[in-house]
Design an enzyme around this catalytic site. Structure first.
Site, PDB file in Angstrom:
ATOM      1  N   ASN A  16      -4.934  13.432  -8.354  1.00 52.08           N
ATOM      2  CA  ASN A  16      -3.967  14.546  -8.133  1.00 52.08           C
ATOM      3  C   ASN A  16      -2.819  14.150  -7.397  1.00 52.08           C
ATOM      4  O   ASN A  16      -1.604  14.555  -7.773  1.00 52.08           O
ATOM      5  CB  ASN A  16      -4.783  15.839  -7.657  1.00 52.08           C
ATOM      6  CG  ASN A  16      -5.440  16.255  -8.683  1.00 52.08           C
ATOM      7  OD1 ASN A  16      -5.157  17.071  -9.577  1.00 52.08           O
ATOM      8  ND2 ASN A  16      -6.892  16.103  -8.576  1.00 52.08           N
ATOM      9  N   LYS A  64     -11.880  21.840  16.110  1.00 51.17           N
ATOM     10  CA  LYS A  64     -11.116  21.946  14.956  1.00 51.17           C
ATOM     11  C   LYS A  64      -9.664  22.273  15.317  1.00 51.17           C
ATOM     12  O   LYS A  64      -8.621  21.467  14.870  1.00 51.17           O
ATOM     13  CB  LYS A  64     -11.524  22.758  14.092  1.00 51.17           C
ATOM     14  CG  LYS A  64     -10.737  22.936  12.465  1.00 51.17           C
ATOM     15  CD  LYS A  64     -11.426  23.756  11.670  1.00 51.17           C
ATOM     16  CE  LYS A  64     -12.619  23.658  11.023  1.00 51.17           C
ATOM     17  NZ  LYS A  64     -12.476  22.825   9.602  1.00 51.17           N
ATOM     18  N   HIS A 108      -9.176  23.511  -7.301  1.00 47.31           N
ATOM     19  CA  HIS A 108     -10.858  23.325  -7.496  1.00 47.31           C
ATOM     20  C   HIS A 108     -11.393  23.017  -8.827  1.00 47.31           C
ATOM     21  O   HIS A 108     -10.842  23.610  -9.592  1.00 47.31           O
ATOM     22  CB  HIS A 108     -11.658  24.695  -6.624  1.00 47.31           C
ATOM     23  CG  HIS A 108     -13.079  24.236  -6.435  1.00 47.31           C
ATOM     24  ND1 HIS A 108     -13.642  23.611  -5.817  1.00 47.31           N
ATOM     25  CD2 HIS A 108     -13.927  24.974  -7.279  1.00 47.31           C
ATOM     26  CE1 HIS A 108     -15.020  24.075  -5.836  1.00 47.31           C
ATOM     27  NE2 HIS A 108     -15.379  24.398  -7.052  1.00 47.31           N
TER      28      HIS A 108
END
Ligand code: GRF
Length: 191
Positions: A16, A64, A108
């Protein structure tokens, strides 16, 4: 006039990412690849196109938020306005989400809300549905749950294998993602 700048987050093959680079009329310039997986094929694609790569190892950070703080610093320094996820296998946390609210988009390989998460193509194949597809959506804190921007259906045939289905889905992805990116950037996030 300089073009709007975008970063791509990817951890895998990068087909992609390549489709974005091959699109001559993307309406934005990809100035950075962010990758969390050493040796991912997408890195080589970036190097071939002289696109800077920022690699990081999440395991080196306590939280994170700690690595996302660093990512945001890197992104802001490169004047990135849009983030396009393309096979980035990590959930985006609230720090990055707030820094780029409404400007993080994912692709997705299913018709969400069906088959979220990993292995969406295998899930659809196993469920023997007669149609699956591709979804482009904004990111939120869930797994593939953010507001849907665009969807395209892909038929599934009785003689399909996971491989043939994957190929057909990717062909759709490679056309749909660049097209939607262009529209989003030109319309500043409104479609
Ligand atoms: C694509 O199927 C995309 O929909 C999903 O991950 C895959 C990435 O493939 N999120 P690639 O690395 O772009 O070839």
């Amino acid at each position: 006039m300089s073009r709007v700048k975008a970063a791509v987050f990817a951890s895998g093959a990068g087909s992609n990412f390549q489709a974005m680079l091959d699109e001559s009329d993307l309406a934005c310039e990809i100035v950075l690849l962010i990758c969390d997986r050493p040796g991912a094929a997408v890195i080589e694609r970036a190097r071939k196109h002289q696109i800077p790569v920022y690699q990081f190892d999440p395991k080196q950070y306590a939280t994170k938020e700690a690595y996302e703080r660093e990512l945001v610093t890197v992104l802001k320094k490169a004047r990135v306005e849009w983030i396009f996820l393309a096979g980035y296998m990590r959930i985006v946390g609230s720090y990055l989400l707030h820094a780029y609210q409404g400007k993080i988009v994912n692709i997705h390989p299913s018709l969400l809300p069906d088959f979220p998460g990993k292995d969406a193509i295998t899930q659809a194949f196993a469920a023997k549905v007669d149609k699956t597809g591709v979804t482009i959506h904004f990111i939120d804190e869930g797994i593939d749950t953010g507001p849907i921007i665009a969807q395209q259906t892909v038929d599934m045939y009785p003689d399909d294998t996971i491989r043939s289905l994957t190929k057909r889905i990717q062909q759709v992805e490679h056309k749909l993602y660049p097209k939607i990116i262009k529209q989003l950037v030109q319309n500043e996030g409104e479609l």
